[in-house]
Design an enzyme around this catalytic site. Sequence first.
Site, short mmCIF file in Angstrom:
data_model
loop_
_atom_site.label_atom_id
_atom_site.label_comp_id
_atom_site.label_asym_id
_atom_site.label_seq_id
_atom_site.Cartn_x
_atom_site.Cartn_y
_atom_site.Cartn_z
CG ASP A 21 -106.10 -8.84 1.62
OD1 ASP A 21 -107.29 -9.17 1.67
OD2 ASP A 21 -105.27 -9.10 2.52
CG ASP A 25 -107.48 -13.23 2.70
OD1 ASP A 25 -107.00 -12.28 2.04
OD2 ASP A 25 -108.42 -13.94 2.28
CG ASP A 29 -110.66 -9.02 -1.01
OD1 ASP A 29 -110.84 -7.84 -1.37
OD2 ASP A 29 -110.19 -9.32 0.12
CG HIS A 329 -102.83 -13.76 -16.68
ND1 HIS A 329 -103.38 -13.26 -17.83
CD2 HIS A 329 -103.09 -15.09 -16.69
CE1 HIS A 329 -103.94 -14.24 -18.52
NE2 HIS A 329 -103.78 -15.37 -17.85
CG ASP A 330 -100.83 -16.54 -19.19
OD1 ASP A 330 -100.72 -17.04 -18.05
OD2 ASP A 330 -101.77 -16.80 -19.96
#
Length: 557
Positions: A21, A25, A29, A329-330
Amino acid sequence: MKKKWWHEKVAYQIYPKSFQDSNGDGIGDLRGIINRLDYLKELGIDIIWLSPIYKSPFVDQGYDISDYYEIDPIFGTMDEMDELLAEAKKRDMYIVMDLVVNHCSNEHEWFKKAMEDPYGEYGKYFYIQKGKDGKEPNNWRSYFGGSVWDKIPGHDDLYYLHMFAKEQPDLNWENPVVRNEIYKMINWWLEKGLAGFRIDAIINIKKDLEFRDLPADREDGMCCCAASLEYAVGVHDYLQELKRETFEPHGAFTIGELFNYKKEDLADFIGEEGCFESIFDFATAQIGENQKGMFAHNQITPNQYREAIFESKEIADGIGFMANIIENHDEPRGVSRYLKEEDCNDYSKKMLAGITLMTYGLPFLYQGQEIGMTNTVFEDITWVNDISTLSEYKVALEAGLSERDAAKAVGKFSRDNARTPMHWNRSENGGFTTGTPWLPINPNYLEINVESQLHEEESVLEFYKKLIQLRKDPKYKEAVVYGKQVPFLREEENFIGFYRKGEEKTLLVLANYQKEEREIVLSEEIQSLLMNNYPVINYNDGKVMLKGYQILILDVK
């Protein structure tokens, strides 16, 4: 096999929301990714795959796309995407995006128009069917639980199909207008300078158009929708058209997500004339799965792991490259899945790293894998964000587990394990953000982080670097990249051994997949020791005494 530019490369998956980040926030990103390119370059990464950054309501963390031509504001702007492409190019790195075209979001303009007029032009962009006997058109269960059918508002007997969440309606690939819209979008991205795509859930694009009921596989009377793919004929026609219309003219690198291919069809996917350049090797990820649900999955044994690796490499031999992974990611974190909890340490983590990078195929790391990030602990189901895990939690409760036991059982395999923020240093939130992270950071970031391992000779991170350097070493890369993989002592319990036989060099990998020591007798002459996850090697008179979870990579004659 024809040699390709990407064969000698090393790839890395970034889950943008959890990588870095830059604005406080709590969400990773594009600017954060740009700021970390030098770190990835030093690690030895060439190809970077970004999980979805398109505009999305994030019901399934970006795999529900509402606009394929826009970057979601939480990640940044299109100008920053262009900057990322340019900065990667300066470093001789390649950016690959996620291509999610089996389905879109229910907030996509196409679906909104389809719901306004299901019988009109946009209704044909989706699979819309009448119900049967006052119920759903068939008994298929979605990948995320519940029926694959959802009612269309204002039309009591009309349903639309969603193989995943109800907010992810499946696109109708039978409609040439839909296919052309998809091809136009893909070409637009490739013309921007994208190197290619990781292609999500692509085998699902062809449906069983009879939408027949299938034998139930759980007590709910439903059947997993994956079973219907057995009756879906003609997917290769669409995939070859996709290749001709988009990937081929641009020379794009493409890697497919395929769980359900048949051995005899592998060449159609990754052979000389295949649809894709590569696919992920999910052989190890599918060990221990149970149709009852995630709560019933079993611990993987070293022997199962070995056989899964060897069998998939034998299938791919002479056909093409698959991508080697231990996590994404899974999936949960690889070191927590493939190692016993009590044996998960730097030695065993390095052993897994060595096996993964030395087996035949394209090494594909997932963010945090290079520092040995582990599963987190979910004390309560309210800590979980993932839609799939929450669905599996309900399945576990229905099976009779208590709330605590259900949370623990599914938590071990939750996708959120790999989605917790990256550990950069020992500062608050691991250096991921100055704000509140969107998903709680794993408490062990104080012990496991990049800064503490960077340039530390014996760290997991430095071991990964050395493995990547070995793959690219002019002296050995032909054997590591293209050498034939031949098992060694395949019947040995809790042991993985194999040769990589190149034209000039032969390497031998010895991995003791247990905490107990073992002796291995070698008939070959050791010319040099290339890698060792321990400070010393115990070798005498042709015998090697391997310590617990020790891995050796040897140049042998």
